[in-house]
Design a protein around this motif. Sequence first.
Motif, PDB file in Angstrom:
ATOM      1  N   ARG A  41      85.473  38.627   4.488  1.00 20.99           N
ATOM      2  CA  ARG A  41      85.644  37.465   3.612  1.00 20.99           C
ATOM      3  C   ARG A  41      85.688  36.167   4.426  1.00 20.99           C
ATOM      4  N   LYS A  42      86.229  36.253   5.638  1.00 15.66           N
ATOM      5  CA  LYS A  42      86.253  35.070   6.501  1.00 15.66           C
ATOM      6  C   LYS A  42      84.843  34.614   6.871  1.00 15.66           C
ATOM      7  N   GLN A  43      83.890  35.523   6.731  1.00 18.09           N
ATOM      8  CA  GLN A  43      82.494  35.220   7.047  1.00 18.09           C
ATOM      9  C   GLN A  43      81.662  35.006   5.783  1.00 18.09           C
ATOM     10  N   TRP A  44      82.325  34.600   4.720  1.00 17.20           N
ATOM     11  CA  TRP A  44      81.673  34.449   3.407  1.00 17.20           C
ATOM     12  C   TRP A  44      80.398  33.623   3.513  1.00 17.20           C
ATOM     13  N   ALA A  45      80.472  32.446   4.091  1.00 19.18           N
ATOM     14  CA  ALA A  45      79.318  31.558   4.163  1.00 19.18           C
ATOM     15  C   ALA A  45      78.171  32.200   4.938  1.00 19.18           C
ATOM     16  N   ALA A  46      78.507  32.897   6.015  1.00 17.22           N
ATOM     17  CA  ALA A  46      77.475  33.546   6.827  1.00 17.22           C
ATOM     18  C   ALA A  46      76.789  34.661   6.047  1.00 17.22           C
ATOM     19  N   TYR A  47      77.571  35.421   5.279  1.00 10.89           N
ATOM     20  CA  TYR A  47      76.972  36.490   4.468  1.00 10.89           C
ATOM     21  C   TYR A  47      76.109  35.928   3.346  1.00 10.89           C
ATOM     22  N   GLN A  48      76.560  34.836   2.720  1.00  6.82           N
ATOM     23  CA  GLN A  48      75.737  34.224   1.672  1.00  6.82           C
ATOM     24  C   GLN A  48      74.406  33.751   2.248  1.00  6.82           C
ATOM     25  N   LYS A  49      74.446  33.198   3.439  1.00  8.44           N
ATOM     26  CA  LYS A  49      73.222  32.757   4.107  1.00  8.44           C
ATOM     27  C   LYS A  49      72.319  33.946   4.420  1.00  8.44           C
ATOM     28  N   ALA A  50      72.925  35.047   4.890  1.00  5.77           N
ATOM     29  CA  ALA A  50      72.142  36.239   5.227  1.00  5.77           C
ATOM     30  C   ALA A  50      71.527  36.866   3.984  1.00  5.77           C
ATOM     31  N   TYR A  51      72.274  36.888   2.885  1.00  2.00           N
ATOM     32  CA  TYR A  51      71.726  37.405   1.624  1.00  2.00           C
ATOM     33  C   TYR A  51      70.552  36.557   1.162  1.00  2.00           C
ATOM     34  N   ALA A  52      70.706  35.243   1.200  1.00  2.00           N
ATOM     35  CA  ALA A  52      69.627  34.350   0.766  1.00  2.00           C
ATOM     36  C   ALA A  52      68.374  34.561   1.606  1.00  2.00           C
ATOM     37  N   ALA A  53      68.560  34.716   2.918  1.00  5.78           N
ATOM     38  CA  ALA A  53      67.419  34.931   3.804  1.00  5.78           C
ATOM     39  C   ALA A  53      66.739  36.263   3.523  1.00  5.78           C
ATOM     40  N   ALA A  54      67.539  37.320   3.303  1.00  5.77           N
ATOM     41  CA  ALA A  54      66.966  38.646   3.036  1.00  5.77           C
ATOM     42  C   ALA A  54      66.219  38.667   1.708  1.00  5.77           C
ATOM     43  N   ILE A  55      66.807  38.046   0.686  1.00  9.77           N
ATOM     44  CA  ILE A  55      66.137  37.986  -0.617  1.00  9.77           C
ATOM     45  C   ILE A  55      64.844  37.203  -0.505  1.00  9.77           C
ATOM     46  N   SER A  56      64.879  36.088   0.220  1.00 11.54           N
ATOM     47  CA  SER A  56      63.685  35.260   0.395  1.00 11.54           C
ATOM     48  C   SER A  56      62.564  36.040   1.070  1.00 11.54           C
ATOM     49  N   ALA A  57      62.911  36.822   2.088  1.00 16.99           N
ATOM     50  CA  ALA A  57      61.897  37.492   2.905  1.00 16.99           C
ATOM     51  C   ALA A  57      61.397  38.805   2.312  1.00 16.99           C
ATOM     52  N   THR A  58      62.188  39.423   1.430  1.00 15.90           N
ATOM     53  CA  THR A  58      61.834  40.769   0.954  1.00 15.90           C
ATOM     54  C   THR A  58      61.678  40.862  -0.557  1.00 15.90           C
ATOM     55  N   GLY A  59      61.697  39.732  -1.243  1.00 23.01           N
ATOM     56  CA  GLY A  59      61.345  39.736  -2.654  1.00 23.01           C
ATOM     57  C   GLY A  59      59.834  39.697  -2.763  1.00 23.01           C
ATOM     58  N   THR A  60      59.232  40.763  -3.283  1.00 19.12           N
ATOM     59  CA  THR A  60      57.777  40.901  -3.317  1.00 19.12           C
ATOM     60  C   THR A  60      57.322  41.292  -4.719  1.00 19.12           C
ATOM     61  N   PRO A  61      56.022  41.119  -5.033  1.00 24.94           N
ATOM     62  CA  PRO A  61      55.531  41.556  -6.347  1.00 24.94           C
ATOM     63  C   PRO A  61      55.747  43.035  -6.605  1.00 24.94           C
ATOM     64  N   TRP A  62      55.710  43.846  -5.538  1.00 23.91           N
ATOM     65  CA  TRP A  62      55.889  45.289  -5.734  1.00 23.91           C
ATOM     66  C   TRP A  62      57.357  45.709  -5.739  1.00 23.91           C
ATOM     67  N   ALA A  63      58.231  44.887  -5.199  1.00 23.45           N
ATOM     68  CA  ALA A  63      59.667  45.205  -5.200  1.00 23.45           C
ATOM     69  C   ALA A  63      60.470  43.907  -5.275  1.00 23.45           C
ATOM     70  N   PRO A  64      60.462  43.254  -6.444  1.00 18.05           N
ATOM     71  CA  PRO A  64      61.167  41.976  -6.584  1.00 18.05           C
ATOM     72  C   PRO A  64      62.674  42.156  -6.597  1.00 18.05           C
ATOM     73  N   TRP A  65      63.369  41.101  -6.225  1.00 13.79           N
ATOM     74  CA  TRP A  65      64.827  41.065  -6.347  1.00 13.79           C
ATOM     75  C   TRP A  65      65.214  40.434  -7.682  1.00 13.79           C
ATOM     76  N   LEU A  66      66.282  40.939  -8.274  1.00  9.05           N
ATOM     77  CA  LEU A  66      66.930  40.257  -9.387  1.00  9.05           C
ATOM     78  C   LEU A  66      68.362  39.972  -8.956  1.00  9.05           C
ATOM     79  N   VAL A  67      68.732  38.697  -8.931  1.00  7.06           N
ATOM     80  CA  VAL A  67      70.098  38.299  -8.601  1.00  7.06           C
ATOM     81  C   VAL A  67      70.896  38.315  -9.904  1.00  7.06           C
ATOM     82  N   VAL A  68      71.916  39.158  -9.958  1.00  5.70           N
ATOM     83  CA  VAL A  68      72.670  39.390 -11.196  1.00  5.70           C
ATOM     84  C   VAL A  68      73.994  38.636 -11.158  1.00  5.70           C
ATOM     85  N   PRO A  69      74.186  37.629 -12.016  1.00 10.00           N
ATOM     86  CA  PRO A  69      75.493  36.967 -12.085  1.00 10.00           C
ATOM     87  C   PRO A  69      76.555  38.000 -12.457  1.00 10.00           C
ATOM     88  N   SER A  70      77.568  38.161 -11.587  1.00  7.01           N
ATOM     89  CA  SER A  70      78.462  39.310 -11.719  1.00  7.01           C
ATOM     90  C   SER A  70      79.942  38.967 -11.759  1.00  7.01           C
TER      91      SER A  70
END
Length: 283
Positions: free
Chosen positions: A216-245
Amino acid sequence: MAKQSNEQSSGIPSVFADLTHADADKPFDLSAVDAADKRLGSGDKAQDKLQVEALAVQLDELQNLFYADKRFAMLVVLQGTDTSGKDGTLRGVFGRMSPLGVRTVAWKAPSAEERAHDPLWRIHKALPAKGEIVVFNRSHYEDVLVPVVNGSISDEETQQRYARINDFERALVETGTVICKFMLHISKDEQRERLQARLDDPTKRWKFDPADLEARKQWAAYQKAYAAAISATGTPWAPWLVVPSDSKTQRNLVIATVLQARLQSMGLRFPPAPPELQGLKVE
């Protein structure tokens, strides 16, 4: 062997267009997603829970047809920070499904043997067979999140892992596996409340892990890493859906709605009966 089109994003209802990422050449702004968004909700929590239950029953029926059809496999990825609701999703969305043809795999930190191989080595052994739905509680994406935040891999290695994941998922889709990737997005305030609830409730305290506080102390770093991973691996064959949770009911409603739409779009059918069964009478 049946193939699925690379354009899997068509299985996601258009109401989620702004929450869907299917272009690895463009960045995804995770910070712009409101974790408390309730666009599918009726405003009545009890009514929404009934809708989730109704969808769960329909998913059970569709899973039975999926299992009988056996032209496809399905991989469902549930990825999210601690307390984002992966276990709750399994209960609320998949809990009605028969254990026959549905399997859950929970991924932990890799073992020494697993670390001695490439990051996708352990994933291959857990993939679904035709007619099977496998749900990953965490996934191969841990290998482009935790090491990135901890600085144990370089930027070059991270980009290589993104590319391998995209190639891996494309190969799966081209051989008949449907991939549904959900990032369960909660706010930092909501996580604090859920962690505190675990501490305060004797029936949930066993789930509390002090390591969650360090992460949790690394919250900002994890949010950045998630955004980068979603950006790089969201594809037409395997899209990401970000679910408000932030809302557990809304989370389940979104995921159940998407899975229902995806399964219904596949043209599933029961296999024809063997000719020798025509007119057969049981004595």
